[in-house]
Design a protein around this motif. Structure first.
Motif, PDB file in Angstrom:
ATOM      1  N   SER A 102       9.289 153.582  28.751  1.00 24.61           N
ATOM      2  CA  SER A 102       7.928 154.273  28.426  1.00 24.61           C
ATOM      3  C   SER A 102       6.687 153.547  28.213  1.00 24.61           C
ATOM      4  CB  SER A 102       8.126 155.495  27.711  1.00 24.61           C
ATOM      5  OG  SER A 102       7.122 155.960  27.014  1.00 24.61           O
ATOM      6  N   TRP A 103       6.975 152.461  27.333  1.00 21.45           N
ATOM      7  CA  TRP A 103       5.853 151.586  26.886  1.00 21.45           C
ATOM      8  C   TRP A 103       5.222 150.790  28.146  1.00 21.45           C
ATOM      9  CZ3 TRP A 103       2.368 150.524  23.940  1.00 21.45           C
ATOM     10  CH2 TRP A 103       1.937 149.154  23.664  1.00 21.45           C
TER      11      TRP A 103
ATOM     12  N   SER B 213       3.125 153.334  30.228  1.00 19.90           N
ATOM     13  CA  SER B 213       1.845 153.569  29.576  1.00 19.90           C
ATOM     14  C   SER B 213       1.053 152.349  29.884  1.00 19.90           C
ATOM     15  CB  SER B 213       2.078 153.729  27.932  1.00 19.90           C
ATOM     16  OG  SER B 213       2.583 152.840  27.390  1.00 19.90           O
TER      17      SER B 213
ATOM     18  N   TYR C  66      -2.812 151.978  31.762  1.00 22.38           N
ATOM     19  CA  TYR C  66      -4.089 151.559  31.230  1.00 22.38           C
ATOM     20  C   TYR C  66      -4.764 150.369  31.760  1.00 22.38           C
ATOM     21  CZ  TYR C  66      -7.274 150.869  27.273  1.00 22.38           C
ATOM     22  OH  TYR C  66      -8.419 150.843  26.516  1.00 22.38           O
TER      23      TYR C  66
END
Length: 533
Positions: free
Chosen positions: A511-512, A515, A519
């Protein structure tokens, strides 16, 4: 007495052993540099390395089997030349294909994206390189009685080539020249050696297209850091090293419109500041760490594991503390000073592994902070009962240890931070935790001390100016931490012999990274930047 096998018209054994040596060197080069190509997008977690190593072994296995089939064919010199030429061709194309595969699989999960990228990028050259050993064994064997000795010698020489190339790539070539240049030089050496040993005029003609493509790839390297579209993103610094790719990336935050500067390790943000001499961190977790560090205001000695580009060290300096910063990557201090406005000269910067420093340092501290993620990967050997016992010996009376940890909060998932708290509790600490949010990806703060902690000192007047102004501070002062009370029955005690953190943390890592890809990294790709040099 065994009947001698017919000996094909091939070069001397010394030349063929040279090919074996080079084959081993090329295999390790493809594996190491291919993994480095995938790192800026997929990272270097256990998930990615499992894909890379699994595909490497699978491709070599298939190549060995197919090479055994080819070894029975006629004209072994021609077959060997063809295989090596095709291997060179696939290696030459790797820098270009890497971007294509990353783009194609960018919306896939880390598991499937890294697997299929590794399969398509590493599979063809490794398969072709794997076919050479059985062919060499066949053409060098004159009698059955010497086949075992020849096979053993050939694989030993090939392995030595791999060993030497591993050290050469990791310690010298990649840090100095990046990824593409060493890879293309390997391809050039393979092409020249193949032609030199297996030369005929016809084979030279067949090699010319590969040589021209190789020259084209070298020419393209001069434009690697030039965007093809706009200049909304700039990259003032990028380097490859044994510990990963470091990159400084500038762009405007789409929401706040602040000019931001990012330090990325393998595509994952390590530092994010407002790009001006104030160097104020744009990440909330840095301010959270600083607020909790203010509990030790008035005390002097702080130990920081994970320097990054200096944001947390700056906060500790503003609190009046002397900082010993332990960082595994020696490039960090230079980057902090040159690109992130770090100017403190009193900080003691130590290049070392956290666990080694803990075992060898005799100094004691009032505050020890662990901010040690390398990319998205948390080193599991730091979160064990044995390590926490060693850390306790480094604390002054009423000393505190503070951890920052990423955690994905979703239903029906075994969380990691309760096990960290339980491990601390089993080691004689009083652990406390703070969740920034009950859902989604969280920065979890864990605070611990051998004695119960008095939070009465958590006051705005003890905090740095930028942190005291944060709108969430009053609520935090009212409810700073939750004491750990063994709330979850399935929490574990981590030990050196059972380091389960990597397995339990896999969903959070995924998940990190996803994300951060959305970005920063995809923004680079949209602007036309290449992800590696």
């Amino acid at each position: 007495m065994s009947k001698p096998l017919p000996r094909p018209a091939l070069p001397e054994k010394t030349s063929l052993f040279a090919i074996a040596f080079l084959e081993g060197a090329m295999v390790l080069s493809v594996e190491i540099l291919g993994a480095k190509m995938l790192a800026p997008f997929f990272g270097t977690s256990l998930i990615v390395w499992s894909s890379v190593i699994g595909i490497t072994l699978t491709s070599l296995t298939a190549g060995y089997y197919f090479g055994g089939y080819l070894s029975k064919k006629q004209n072994p010199a021609t077959i060997l030349f063809t295989v090596l030429l095709l291997a060179t061709f696939t290696i030459v194309l790797m820098p270009t294909l890497a971007y294509s595969y990353i783009g194609s699989f960018s919306e896939w999960s880390i598991y499937t994206g890294s697997f299929f990228s590794a399969l398509l990028l590493l599979g063809p050259p490794l398969f072709l390189l794997g076919t050479t050993s059985p062919i060499l064994i066949q053409v060098m064997t004159q009698s059955v009685t010497e086949s075992g000795r020849l096979a053993g010698t050939l694989y030993a020489i090939s392995t030595v080539g791999g060993i030497l190339m591993t050290f050469l790539q990791g310690f010298l070539l990649v840090p100095l020249f990046g990824i593409s240049i060493p890879l293309l030089f390997c391809a050039l050496i393979l092409l020249i050696t193949t032609l030199g040993i297996l030369y005929t005029s016809r084979r030279l003609i067949y090699s010319l297209p590969v040589f021209l493509i190789l020259l084209f790839q070298f020419n393209n390297l001069s434009n690697w850091d030039k965007p093809k579209r706009s200049t909304k993103v700039s990259i003032p610094y990028s380097s490859e090293g044994l510990l990963g790719q470091l990159k400084v990336v500038d762009f405007e935050d789409p929401n706040s419109k602040n000019p931001l500067r990012h330090l990325l390790i393998n595509g994952i943000g390590q530092t994010r500041i407002i790009n001006n001499p104030t160097a104020i961190s744009f990440w909330k977790y840095i301010h959270l760490l600083s607020v909790y560090s203010s509990l030790q205001k008035g005390k002097k000695e702080a130990l920081l594991f994970g320097f990054g580009a200096g944001s947390m060290s700056n906060e500790l300096n503003r609190l009046g503390m002397h900082v010993d910063a332990v960082e595994i990557d020696e490039r960090m201090m230079g980057l902090a000073k040159k690109y992130f406005y770090f100017s403190d000269t009193a900080t003691r910067f130590v290049v070392d592994d956290a666990r080694h420093f803990i075992r060898t340092e005799k100094k004691k501290y009032d505050l020890i902070i662990f901010d040690i993620a390398n990319g998205e990967v948390q080193p599991s050997y730091v979160y064990t009962k044995e390590c926490f016992t060693e850390v306790k010996n480094m604390l002054n009376e009423n000393g505190l240890i503070l951890f920052e940890f990423q955690e994905l909060m979703v239903p029906d998932r075994e969380l990691v931070f309760p096990s960290i708290c339980k491990t601390l509790k089993s080691t004689g600490y009083e652990p406390y935790y703070h969740l920034d949010s009950p859902n989604g990806l969280n920065d979890v703060m864990i605070l611990a001390s051998p004695q119960p902690i008095d939070f009465a000192n958590l006051k705005k007047e003890n905090m740095t100016g930028c942190c005291a102004m944060q709108p969430w501070v009053p609520a935090l002062i009212e409810h700073p931490f939750n004491p750990w009370k063994n709330e979850l029955d399935n929490a574990r005690v981590f030990t050196d012999n059972q380091p389960m953190l990597d397995h339990l943390h896999a969903a959070s890592l995924k998940s990190w990274r996803e994300s951060m890809l959305a970005y920063v990294v995809r923004r680079e790709m949209i602007e036309g930047y290449k992800l590696f040099k």
